[in-house]
Design a protein around this motif. Structure first.
Motif, short mmCIF file in Angstrom:
data_model
loop_
_atom_site.label_atom_id
_atom_site.label_comp_id
_atom_site.label_asym_id
_atom_site.label_seq_id
_atom_site.Cartn_x
_atom_site.Cartn_y
_atom_site.Cartn_z
N SER A 131 0.91 -1.23 -0.06
CA SER A 131 -0.09 -0.02 -0.16
C SER A 131 1.00 1.33 -0.20
O SER A 131 2.00 1.05 0.44
CB SER A 131 -0.80 0.01 1.18
OG SER A 131 -1.29 1.48 1.59
N ILE A 132 0.45 2.34 -0.48
CA ILE A 132 1.27 3.53 -0.41
C ILE A 132 0.97 4.73 0.57
O ILE A 132 1.26 5.53 0.77
CB ILE A 132 1.51 4.24 -1.71
CG1 ILE A 132 0.00 4.84 -2.44
CG2 ILE A 132 2.11 3.36 -2.74
CD1 ILE A 132 0.25 5.75 -3.50
N GLY A 133 -0.33 4.11 1.39
CA GLY A 133 -0.76 4.96 2.42
C GLY A 133 -2.18 4.75 2.88
O GLY A 133 -2.80 3.90 2.30
N ASP A 134 -2.56 5.37 3.92
CA ASP A 134 -3.80 4.77 4.32
C ASP A 134 -5.19 5.79 3.81
O ASP A 134 -5.37 6.89 4.61
CB ASP A 134 -3.93 4.86 5.94
CG ASP A 134 -3.08 3.89 6.70
OD1 ASP A 134 -2.83 2.96 5.93
OD2 ASP A 134 -2.76 3.91 7.85
N TYR A 135 -5.25 5.53 2.63
CA TYR A 135 -6.29 6.55 2.11
C TYR A 135 -6.61 5.35 0.83
O TYR A 135 -5.71 4.55 0.64
CB TYR A 135 -5.98 7.61 1.36
CG TYR A 135 -4.54 7.82 1.05
CD1 TYR A 135 -3.51 8.05 1.72
CD2 TYR A 135 -4.18 7.19 -0.32
CE1 TYR A 135 -2.21 8.16 1.37
CE2 TYR A 135 -2.91 7.31 -0.70
CZ TYR A 135 -1.69 7.65 0.06
OH TYR A 135 -0.58 7.76 -0.50
N VAL A 136 -7.76 5.69 0.16
CA VAL A 136 -8.11 4.62 -0.96
C VAL A 136 -8.25 5.29 -2.32
O VAL A 136 -8.68 6.28 -2.66
CB VAL A 136 -9.60 4.14 -0.72
CG1 VAL A 136 -9.99 3.03 -1.96
CG2 VAL A 136 -9.56 3.22 0.56
N LEU A 137 -7.35 4.74 -3.30
CA LEU A 137 -7.26 5.08 -4.61
C LEU A 137 -8.27 4.19 -5.48
O LEU A 137 -8.71 3.32 -5.06
CB LEU A 137 -5.86 4.88 -5.24
CG LEU A 137 -4.81 5.62 -4.42
CD1 LEU A 137 -3.34 5.19 -4.79
CD2 LEU A 137 -4.67 7.21 -4.47
N SER A 138 -8.40 5.07 -6.60
CA SER A 138 -9.24 4.09 -7.61
C SER A 138 -8.72 2.76 -8.02
O SER A 138 -9.48 1.88 -8.54
CB SER A 138 -9.75 5.02 -8.77
OG SER A 138 -10.00 6.26 -8.31
CL1 6GU Z 1 -1.74 0.09 -3.61
N1 6GU Z 1 -4.39 0.84 -4.38
C1 6GU Z 1 -5.08 1.52 -4.04
N2 6GU Z 1 -6.51 1.22 -4.68
N3 6GU Z 1 -5.39 2.14 -2.98
C2 6GU Z 1 -4.47 2.63 -2.18
C3 6GU Z 1 -3.17 1.93 -2.59
C4 6GU Z 1 -3.06 0.88 -3.29
N4 6GU Z 1 -2.30 2.40 -1.42
C5 6GU Z 1 -3.05 3.27 -0.73
N5 6GU Z 1 -4.29 3.35 -1.34
#
Ligand code: 6GU
Length: 225
Positions: A131-138
């Motif tokens: 993960s790159i951090g505590d939030y959600v990406l699409s």
């Molecule tokens: Cl790796 N994926 C998604 N969808 N959201 C994220 C993420 C990765 N890391 C932080 N938010």
């Protein structure tokens, strides 16, 4: 190093990995990045790669078959050191992980979309979840671009003396000190005298003190280890 990336939106990765230092790394042949559209391994002529989740609930899940076929097809040509799944519930990416991964030869990165990928792919193929951090990406693409950038710039020969990673923030668990360029007086805001003194030893000491002070104020956790 070779990095293969499985994605349903390669466009999201093209530009971030085609400029500046990533471009130089690729042009020099130090970093090879290959994007693979998951639809090549779709389950039908409509290009389907996702489906409803068992047990109900909103959102689609990426099906196991296209992913398994993609991983197996790519593994025919390349022996991967790690198969990485980009996911918000993975281990949070940091400089230590970037350093570790930069020493591998071949990486395969899977970008998730929708509600994510079928758990069986994670159980049976994936070796590391990031993960790159505590939030959600699409989707995982932008996160993958960040990971590839952080790794790529560490490969020997990619950076020169001017851009050396040795003095980056985090590289020694310290944030970087403040930096200044010309003019020495901008609107009455002055560059610290020490930086104009020419005394390299004093400047080095000042930079170190500033780095420690910044780290203490902003990221005290880095000082713990
Ligand atoms: Cl790796 N994926 C998604 N969808 N959201 C994220 C993420 C990765 N890391 C932080 N938010």
């Amino acid at each position: 190093m070779r990095i293969d990336i499985i994605t349903v939106i390669p466009e999201l990765l093209e530009s971030p990995l085609s400029h500046s230092i990533m471009k130089r790394a690729r042009d020099k042949g130090l970093l090879e990045v290959h994007l693979h559209h998951l639809r090549q391994w779709a389950v039908n002529e409509y290009g389907q790669v996702d489906d409803y989740q068992y047990g109900g609930g909103a959102g689609m899940v990426m099906m196991p078959e296209p992913l398994a076929k993609a991983i197996e097809a790519l593994s025919q040509n390349t022996q991967y050191d790690e198969i990485i799944y980009m996911t918000p519930d993975g281990a949070t990416f940091n400089q230590a992980t970037a350093n570790q991964l930069s020493m591998k030869q071949n990486l395969l990165i899977i970008c998730g979309h929708y509600k994510g990928i079928d758990q069986r792919i994670r159980d049976h193929f994936v070796t590391r979840e990031i993960s790159i951090g505590d939030y959600v990406l699409s989707g995982g693409e932008l996160a993958a671009a960040i990971v590839v950038d952080a790794i790529g710039r560490l490969l020997p020969g990619v950076l020169n003396d001017e851009t050396s990673a040795l003095f980056d923030s985090f590289q020694d668990n310290l944030l970087a000190p403040p930096v200044y360029t010309r003019p020495a007086d901008f609107r009455g805001w002055k560059v610290p005298d020490i930086l104009l003194s020419g005394d390299l030893k004093k400047i080095e000491e000042w930079r170190y003190e500033q780095a420690v002070q910044r780290t203490t104020e902003r990221k005290p956790d880095l000082l713990k280890d």
